[in-house]
Design a protein around this motif. Structure first.
Motif, PDB file in Angstrom:
ATOM      1  N   ARG A  85      -6.721  -1.645  -9.464  1.00 11.85           N
ATOM      2  CA  ARG A  85      -5.441  -1.777  -8.763  1.00 11.85           C
ATOM      3  C   ARG A  85      -4.361  -1.959  -9.822  1.00 11.85           C
ATOM      4  NH1 ARG A  85      -6.861  -5.566  -3.490  1.00 11.85           N
ATOM      5  NH2 ARG A  85      -7.724  -3.881  -2.216  1.00 11.85           N
ATOM      6  N   HIS A 127      -1.690   3.459   6.485  1.00 10.95           N
ATOM      7  CA  HIS A 127      -2.052   2.400   5.538  1.00 10.95           C
ATOM      8  C   HIS A 127      -1.031   2.357   4.402  1.00 10.95           C
ATOM      9  CE1 HIS A 127      -3.931   5.539   2.957  1.00 10.95           C
ATOM     10  NE2 HIS A 127      -3.707   4.670   1.989  1.00 10.95           N
ATOM     11  N   ASN A 128      -1.045   1.255   3.684  1.00 12.72           N
ATOM     12  CA  ASN A 128      -0.085   1.031   2.605  1.00 12.72           C
ATOM     13  C   ASN A 128      -0.267   2.090   1.519  1.00 12.72           C
ATOM     14  OD1 ASN A 128       1.519   0.057   0.536  1.00 12.72           O
ATOM     15  ND2 ASN A 128       0.794  -2.052   0.685  1.00 12.72           N
ATOM     16  N   GLU A 131      -1.873   1.313  -1.772  1.00 17.74           N
ATOM     17  CA  GLU A 131      -3.325   1.069  -1.809  1.00 17.74           C
ATOM     18  C   GLU A 131      -4.012   2.404  -2.012  1.00 17.74           C
ATOM     19  OE1 GLU A 131      -6.190  -0.858  -2.397  1.00 17.74           O
ATOM     20  OE2 GLU A 131      -5.325  -2.239  -0.935  1.00 17.74           O
ATOM     21  N   GLN A 132      -4.300   2.742  -3.274  1.00 17.70           N
ATOM     22  CA  GLN A 132      -4.904   4.033  -3.612  1.00 17.70           C
ATOM     23  C   GLN A 132      -6.255   3.792  -4.277  1.00 17.70           C
ATOM     24  OE1 GLN A 132      -3.705   7.301  -3.382  1.00 17.70           O
ATOM     25  NE2 GLN A 132      -1.904   6.650  -2.224  1.00 17.70           N
ATOM     26  N   LYS A 133      -7.281   4.471  -3.820  1.00 23.57           N
ATOM     27  CA  LYS A 133      -8.598   4.355  -4.447  1.00 23.57           C
ATOM     28  C   LYS A 133      -8.766   5.456  -5.486  1.00 23.57           C
ATOM     29  CE  LYS A 133     -11.009   2.029  -0.679  1.00 23.57           C
ATOM     30  NZ  LYS A 133     -12.142   2.074   0.283  1.00 23.57           N
ATOM     31  N   HIS A 150       5.828  -3.657   0.442  1.00 26.25           N
ATOM     32  CA  HIS A 150       4.524  -2.986   0.358  1.00 26.25           C
ATOM     33  C   HIS A 150       3.820  -3.337  -0.948  1.00 26.25           C
ATOM     34  CE1 HIS A 150       6.272  -0.429   3.565  1.00 26.25           C
ATOM     35  NE2 HIS A 150       5.011  -0.271   3.928  1.00 26.25           N
ATOM     36  N   ARG A 153       1.969  -6.729  -1.010  1.00 24.50           N
ATOM     37  CA  ARG A 153       0.749  -6.859  -0.206  1.00 24.50           C
ATOM     38  C   ARG A 153      -0.524  -6.484  -0.968  1.00 24.50           C
ATOM     39  NH1 ARG A 153       4.071  -4.082   4.006  1.00 24.50           N
ATOM     40  NH2 ARG A 153       5.039  -5.750   5.236  1.00 24.50           N
ATOM     41  N   ILE A 154      -0.373  -5.939  -2.183  1.00 23.12           N
ATOM     42  CA  ILE A 154      -1.528  -5.524  -2.978  1.00 23.12           C
ATOM     43  C   ILE A 154      -1.850  -6.608  -4.006  1.00 23.12           C
ATOM     44  CG2 ILE A 154      -2.487  -3.727  -4.488  1.00 23.12           C
ATOM     45  CD1 ILE A 154      -1.793  -2.716  -1.706  1.00 23.12           C
ATOM     46  N   TRP A 156      -2.722  -6.877  -7.262  1.00 19.33           N
ATOM     47  CA  TRP A 156      -2.769  -6.023  -8.446  1.00 19.33           C
ATOM     48  C   TRP A 156      -3.622  -6.636  -9.553  1.00 19.33           C
ATOM     49  CZ3 TRP A 156      -1.075  -1.367  -7.500  1.00 19.33           C
ATOM     50  CH2 TRP A 156      -0.087  -1.177  -6.533  1.00 19.33           C
TER      51      TRP A 156
END
Length: 959
Positions: A85, A127-128, A131-133, A150, A153-154, A156
């Motif tokens: 992240r 979704h946010n 938030e990337q996979k 936004h 909310r992660i 990191w």
């Protein structure tokens, strides 16, 4: 061929988790980064990992030393540890560069988030988008501010902030962009990148470090009082601040890396010009207008800044100033018609002068920010009408000037510059900088009609002209379905223009949008058509071309209006005092840092232009300023010796040389181990084509992985082969298979005579034999996990031998291997020796952790003391006021006045009593906060140890 024991041992070596302080931590990342790494970059990346308790670091190497690469190493290590992240915040102009460098140099995919794809992801997936996979996130400062909720909310793992000096004024306004970004990212580890972490305003240092850790220093007021300019002249205070920032700022200077980074020189050229009679007349008329206190066309709010910009546009071209005059006239006409003084001149100025927004932020602290000007009387309205007519005559004169003498001289400057390029053997490329988009358009048309048709490209903040759109469309078609296309139109458009300049055009005309971040090493002719007054901006411009990777000397052409005494003296200051245009490095940091800030320097320039009319007045003013600069530069260079944030190791050059040697040795061993392991584990799957160059052909794919058949090559090269590296799926499969090997107890005979190199300790051990046990110790503490390999080795009489002996032994070829059963007593003895090794290891790790804890506790103590001093300041102030009242009381003979003084004194004493109560309360709160922070540290220091068995063997060295 490696035995099972050797395969497992090497697999553990290649993949073990290293601690933050382990010099070997980055070896696997270094082994596959497709870039020529320099030791100062490795040193900076290791600095960022130095303590697992750290909340981040400022990597502040000088311009051109590769801070992007340093951050890339840190990112790659996080990526390898599955901490993925990761957010990169950069100026919009640099997003594409980050996207390309992460993919090309570190094999890490990324996505550039901006409004279009952000909204698409949000609307289509709910979704946010942050938030990337499997991809790191890149966005601009403005976009980060806009989507801050936004981002918050992660959770990191790492945030990298490029050109982080944009946040250094965070202490001024908590509601601005810097404050919003800082507040949202406080919980996360951050790497800040900036070549100018401080412009000699000590408050900026507090601001930048507070972005990393808001509890590093006390409040801005206590910091300013504690480390004022006067206090820093005291050696003890200076040394104290230097020590406090050591753990958080890493800085290397270009002069420290000359041994292995070769720089070309800067060659200055001056293009003099004399304006025509009409141009000179227009300049004089508008100059006098700008000097007037009663000029209605200039709003009172931010008047100094707008005057500065108008002067810059006036010096740029008559085309730039004509548009501005039209804007001022339109503003005044709206006042006459509607009494509307809210017409935004700043919005119109920002269209032509792209640096307006940033300049506005820098100048805001000294400007009146109240835009509500008074209502105009009828008499004033009549005066405004007269001013409109006056300005219209200026506009008519500006529009009547068809060409500028400065532009005509540009053609000559380019001719001479390209001739110099030919002499140097460099590409026929020129980068022209102007501060005005109107001037940019004028220069473009001039060059297109003067022999350069089809060879000129524009670069500015919008890039919305028809040529730029066509270049972008062509670039998209050319790079369709490749990783060159990031998906961000603005970032891709900028990359398309840079590529076009490199491959097609001869000339790029750029505004300040190109002054930060983009790399144009392929160009070695730079023209300052408009010369900024701010020395830092000049250095940034030149740094686009004169940087690491430039193969040729860089020619810097500066335009000077010889009829303007002030322009001539500005150039002399920039050239002679700041040394910007010649030499290997340009201006030193000590010299650039000797001015309060670039903005303060611009204010001084503006004052001279506004107040001095005759050449004598101008020269006197500049002589006075030069004397101040001489003293300031001398004071800075003698007082600081090395700048406050320069690399703290005084033996930095020698240290970097040693680091380079060790890194090369580690890399060599790492690559050798991976190659040997690959040949052993993939036997039957591959054919070795070239042993020396580590080339093999993959004929069959092991089950469970998806990789193409074909030719592979270990290392950083690309082209004819698939790039085989430690993070490649095939290599990961090899290592994982070897890590999981179940190895029987065996007797191994090693043959030293078949080993190609000399190992003294083994040379005398022919015929010796004994026992060896390998275990992996996993140590969890301080939010960090590390793995250590413990090799227990003894001779046949169970006398312990050095661990180094065991490591070298396992490198030898094995000539025979047989499964055996080990005597129980032998195994017990090995375990006893292992337990002693483990105890020693734990003591070493705890000692290291204790040192890291001490640093953090020291930081907390400093923070507590900073806050305590601030609380105490108000008490001291009240005591001083009471003392003054006491003296007044004793000196006063009038009873009524004495009574009034006594009442005032009583009120102050009551206020002091309340302040003492508040002080005691706050002091107690601080103590509780300090103890809470320390208690959390000790919780983190609790150790968890796990041991994983490897193998036991009997060893023998063949006679």
């Amino acid at each position: 061929m490696l035995t099972l024991q050797q395969q497992k041992y090497i697999a553990w070596k290649l993949s073990r988790k290293k601690s933050a302080s382990d010099d070997d931590k980055l070896t696997s990342v270094l082994s596959e980064a497709r870039v020529d790494l320099n030791p100062h970059q490795v040193d900076a990346a290791l600095f960022a990992f130095r303590s697992p308790l750290s909340k981040g670091a400022v990597l502040g190497d000088e311009v051109g030393l590769g801070k992007t690469i340093e951050a890339g190493l840190v990112i790659s290590q996080h990526w390898a540890e599955r901490k993925r992240r990761i957010l990169i915040i950069s100026p919009a102009t640099l997003r594409k560069q980050w996207n390309a460098e992460m993919e090309d140099k570190f094999f890490i995919p990324s996505i550039i988030l901006e409004s279009k794809n952000f909204n698409s992801i949000l609307n289509n997936t709910y979704h946010n988008p942050f938030e990337q996979k499997g991809r790191l996130i890149i966005c601009s400062y403005q976009f980060a501010k806009k989507q801050i909720m936004h981002i918050k909310r992660i959770q990191w793992d790492l945030v990298v902030i490029d050109e982080a000096h944009k946040l250094r004024n965070v202490y001024k306004n908590s509601n601005g962009m810097a404050g919003i970004i800082k507040e949202a990212l406080l919980p996360f580890k951050k790497i800040l990148l900036t070549a100018t972490p401080l412009q000699n305003n000590i408050q900026e240092l507090h601001g930048l470090i507070s972005v990393i850790d808001d509890n590093y220093f006390g409040s801005i007021d206590s910091f300013t009082a504690q480390y004022s300019k006067v206090n820093l002249r005291n050696e003890d205070t200076y040394v104290e601040l230097r020590k406090r920032i050591q753990p958080v700022i890493h800085r290397t200077l270009r002069k420290q890396v000359q041994e292995y980074v070769k720089y070309t020189r800067r060659i200055p050229m001056v293009q003099e010009y004399y304006p025509t009679e009409d141009e000179a007349k227009l300049y004089d008329l508008i100059s006098e207008y700008l000097r007037r206190d009663d000029a209605y066309g200039l709003p009172k709010s931010q008047r100094s800044l707008i005057t500065l910009i108008l002067r810059k546009l006036l010096a740029s071209s008559t085309f730039a100033v004509a548009n501005t005059l039209a804007t001022i006239i339109a503003r005044l006409e709206s006042v006459v018609k509607q009494h509307d003084h809210q017409y935004s001149l700043s919005d119109k100025l920002s269209e032509d002068y792209e640096g307006y927004g940033e300049e506005s932020d820098e100048w805001s602290e000294t400007e009146d920010e109240d835009n509500n000007e008074k209502e105009y009387s009828e008499e004033e309205i009549e005066n405004i009408k007269d001013e409109i007519e006056e300005l219209k005559t200026y506009l008519h004169l500006a529009l009547s000037i068809a060409s500028n003498s400065k532009g005509d001289c540009l053609l000559l400057a380019l001719k001479l510059g390209f001739e110099k390029m030919e002499q140097l053997g460099a590409m026929q490329k020129a980068l022209i900088f102007t501060e005005s988009t109107r001037t940019q358009k004028y220069i473009y048309e001039l060059l297109e009609n003067s022999g350069y048709k089809g060879k000129v490209v524009l670069f500015n903040g919008s890039n919305n002209d028809s040529q730029s759109k066509a270049i972008y469309k062509s670039w998209l078609n050319k790079n369709a379905n490749t990783q060159q296309v990031s998906g961000s139109p603005t970032a891709d458009k900028r990359q398309a223009l840079v590529d076009y300049f490199k491959e097609e055009a001869s000339i790029m005309i750029a505004t300040e949008a190109a002054a930060e971040g983009i790399n144009l090493q392929f160009c070695s002719l730079l023209v300052n058509y408009d010369l900024p007054w701010n020395p830092q901006r000049v250095e940034q411009r030149i740094g686009r071309c004169h940087r690491y990777g430039q193969k040729y000397d860089v020619v810097v052409v500066n335009f000077i209006n010889k009829s303007n005494a002030a322009d001539v003296r500005v150039y002399q200051l920039l050239s002679d005092k700041f040394k910007l245009f010649d030499g290997v490095f340009g201006s030193s940091d000590e010299v650039l840092g000797s001015i309060e800030s670039g903005v303060d320097f611009e204010r001084r320039m503006l004052e001279i232009y506004q107040t001095c009319r005759s050449e004598e007045e101008i020269n006197n003013a500049f002589n006075h300023l030069q004397e101040e600069l001489d003293e300031s530069i001398k004071q800075t260079m003698s007082d600081t010796k090395v700048s406050l944030m320069e690399n703290f190791d005084e033996e930095v050059i020698e240290k970097l040389r040693i680091r380079q040697e060790k890194d090369e040795l580690r890399l060599s061993k790492f690559q050798k181990n991976l190659w040997e392991l690959t040949k052993a584990r993939l036997q039957g799957y591959i054919t070795v084509e070239n042993e020396e160059q580590s080339i093999f052909v993959l004929n069959h794919v092991p089950s469970g992985i998806n990789v193409p058949l074909g030719r592979y090559r270990l290392g950083k090269q690309s082209g004819l082969y698939y790039n085989y590296r430690i993070s490649h799926p095939l290599a990961k499969w090899v290592v994982e298979q070897c890590r999981k090997l179940i190895v029987p107890v065996s007797s191994l005979t090693f043959d030293y005579k078949k080993y190609p190199f000399k190992i003294s300790m083994l040379e005398v051990a022919n015929g010796a034999h004994g026992y060896l046990m390998l275990k992996l110790v996993r140590f969890c503490s301080l939010n960090d996990i590390e793995e250590q390999l413990l090799i227990t080795i003894c001779d046949k009489d169970m006398n312990p031998l050095e661990e180094e002996f065991a490591k070298r032994l396992l490198e030898l070829p094995v000539v025979s291997s047989n499964e055996i059963t080990i005597n129980t007593d032998i195994e017990k003895n090995l375990i006893t020796i292992f337990d002693e090794q483990k105890t020693q290891l734990i003591e070493q790790l705890e000692e290291r952790n204790s040192s890291l804890m001490d640093e953090e506790i020291q930081k907390i103590e400093h923070w507590t003391e900073d806050n305590r001093q601030e609380l105490q300041k108000s008490l001291i102030s009240l005591d001083e006021e009471i003392e003054i009242k006491n003296k007044e009381f004793m000196q006063e003979r009038n009873m009524k006045k004495r009574l009034a003084i006594q009442i005032e004194k009583n009120a102050l004493e009551d206020k002091r009593d309340n302040a003492w109560k508040l002080f005691d309360q706050k002091k107690k709160e601080l103590k509780e906060q300090k103890n809470l922070l320390i208690a959390r540290l000790y919780e983190m220091a609790e150790n968890e140890i796990k041991v994983e068995d490897g193998f036991i063997l009997e060893w023998r060295i063949k006679n």
